[in-house]
Design a protein around this motif. Structure first.
Motif, PDB file in Angstrom:
ATOM      1  N   HIS A 282       0.826  -1.199   0.000  1.00 58.69           N
ATOM      2  CA  HIS A 282       0.000   0.000   0.000  1.00 58.69           C
ATOM      3  C   HIS A 282       0.865   1.256   0.000  1.00 58.69           C
ATOM      4  N   GLU A 283       0.337   2.296  -0.585  1.00 59.24           N
ATOM      5  CA  GLU A 283       1.057   3.563  -0.662  1.00 59.24           C
ATOM      6  C   GLU A 283       1.088   4.240   0.701  1.00 59.24           C
TER       7      GLU A 283
ATOM      8  N   THR B 287      -1.895   6.122   2.960  1.00 61.60           N
ATOM      9  CA  THR B 287      -3.251   5.647   2.689  1.00 61.60           C
ATOM     10  C   THR B 287      -3.796   4.950   3.942  1.00 61.60           C
TER      11      THR B 287
ATOM     12  N   GLU C  55      -4.970   2.034   4.213  1.00 60.37           N
ATOM     13  CA  GLU C  55      -4.482   0.652   4.257  1.00 60.37           C
ATOM     14  C   GLU C  55      -3.052   0.596   4.817  1.00 60.37           C
ATOM     15  N   TYR C  56      -2.227   1.558   4.399  1.00 57.18           N
ATOM     16  CA  TYR C  56      -0.851   1.608   4.915  1.00 57.18           C
ATOM     17  C   TYR C  56      -0.849   1.904   6.406  1.00 57.18           C
TER      18      TYR C  56
END
Length: 350
Positions: free
Chosen positions: A288-289, A292, A294-295
């Motif tokens: 994930h970036e 973000t 998710e990160y």
């Protein structure tokens, strides 16, 4: 006209009586609310010690620098509010390294009595702020509030046992488990001020002392803890482990834990830093970036994993190591002796 005047005066007398007698408590409380300011007196958190009374968690004093914009704008000096706000913004920006425009906007904020400029200001900078206040006569406009900050002298030693502090309470470890005893009870200082923010001698002033927290003395021995963690680091590196190495040292006669640790661990003074550990390696493998949701979720997963104390939170299936305990128990109770043998087929039908 006389009748009208009598009715009017009667109404006024009735209203005055109602306000001063019937509604006395109500209006008195409104006045007190308008003229009183309440300040919190922070209690000092109890320290944490090892078995030999070596401090493992202590408090150091820092300061919160804040402004009273009402006093700045309604000052009795010859300077007007904008000029005073400009002087304050210039001075604090230089001393504290904060944004000048941000300080000026806070100093000019209408109706506010408390605007924080910077927290965790160390003693040297606090002394410069005091000198600045004295130089320009800003004692009723700029305030310093002493705030104890948790400090861990040994960094990562016994980190997963000691735990860390959040904003106002323990987050994990001893800091969390015994928070109700360590945190103490805050005090209060209530003072009355007039419209120009000057203190008024009044019967409504109160000062309630803070009650400091209790200290906690652990069974952990700092010397043994240090030796254990060196061995864990050596085992982790030599074994090229994919999970943290964990170990504990116990007094077998009392059950007291003399050392409990794991490697890799974390620095208690910067608990959110993954450092150069397997947890950072795992995060770097995230697809994930950065930034973000998710990160961030992956980041917090690794932080929680790093904080986790495997000695008390992971399941352990001992297997044959339990034979030592069962044999010792049988010998202790006298039901077997050293010449007895026991054959185990590996299964038991129940």
């Amino acid at each position: 006209m006389l009748l009208v005047m009598l009715v009017f005066v009667g109404w006024v007398v009735f209203e005055l009586f109602s306000m001063q007698v019937n509604k006395y408590q109500y209006y008195q409380s409104k006045v007190i609310d308008n003229i009183q300011q309440e300040y919190t007196i922070n209690a000092e958190r109890g320290q944490i010690y090892d078995a030999n009374m070596t401090p493992l968690a202590v408090n150091i004093t820092t300061y919160r620098i804040f402004l009273d914009p009402v006093a700045i704008q309604n000052g009795s000096s010859s300077r007007d509010g904008e000029e005073t706000a400009g002087i304050i913004a210039d001075g604090l920006a230089e001393i504290l390294g904060v944004d000048r425009e941000s300080v000026y906007k806070k100093a000019m904020r209408k109706g506010s009595k408390d605007e924080t400029i910077k927290r965790r200001v160390e003693e040297k900078a606090a002394e410069e702020v005091r000198a600045f206040i004295a130089k320009y006569g800003l004692s009723r406009k700029i305030y310093l509030e002493a705030t104890p900050v948790r400090h861990y002298p040994y960094g990562d030693l016994a980190a997963n046992v000691i735990g860390v502090m959040g904003t106002d309470k323990g987050l994990l470890g001893i800091e969390l488990e015994y928070n109700q005893y360590l945190e103490g009870t805050p005090g209060r200082y209530i003072v009355t001020r007039n419209a120009q923010s000057a203190e008024m001698p009044d019967d409504y002033d109160y000062y309630i002392d803070a009650k400091d927290g209790l200290g906690a003395v652990l069974t952990i021995d700092l010397t043994i803890q240090n030796m254990l963690e060196k061995q864990l680091k050596d085992a982790f590196i030599k074994g090229q482990a994919s999970e943290p190495a964990v170990g504990l040292v116990m007094n077998v006669k009392t059950g007291a834990i003399l050392a409990m640790g794991q490697y890799p661990s974390f620095n208690l003074n910067s608990p959110y830093d993954l450092g150069d550990t397997l947890f950072a390696d795992r995060l770097s493998q995230s697809k994930h970036e950065v930034g973000t949701p998710e990160y961030n979720e992956d980041l917090w997963t690794q932080i929680y994993s790093m904080w986790n104390n495997k000695s008390v939170s992971y399941l352990y299936e001992p297997g044959s190591t339990m034979k030592v305990l069962s044999t010792a128990a049988a010998l202790e109770e006298g039901v077997v002796n050293f010449s007895d043998t026991f054959s185990c087929s590996g299964k038991l039908n129940v």
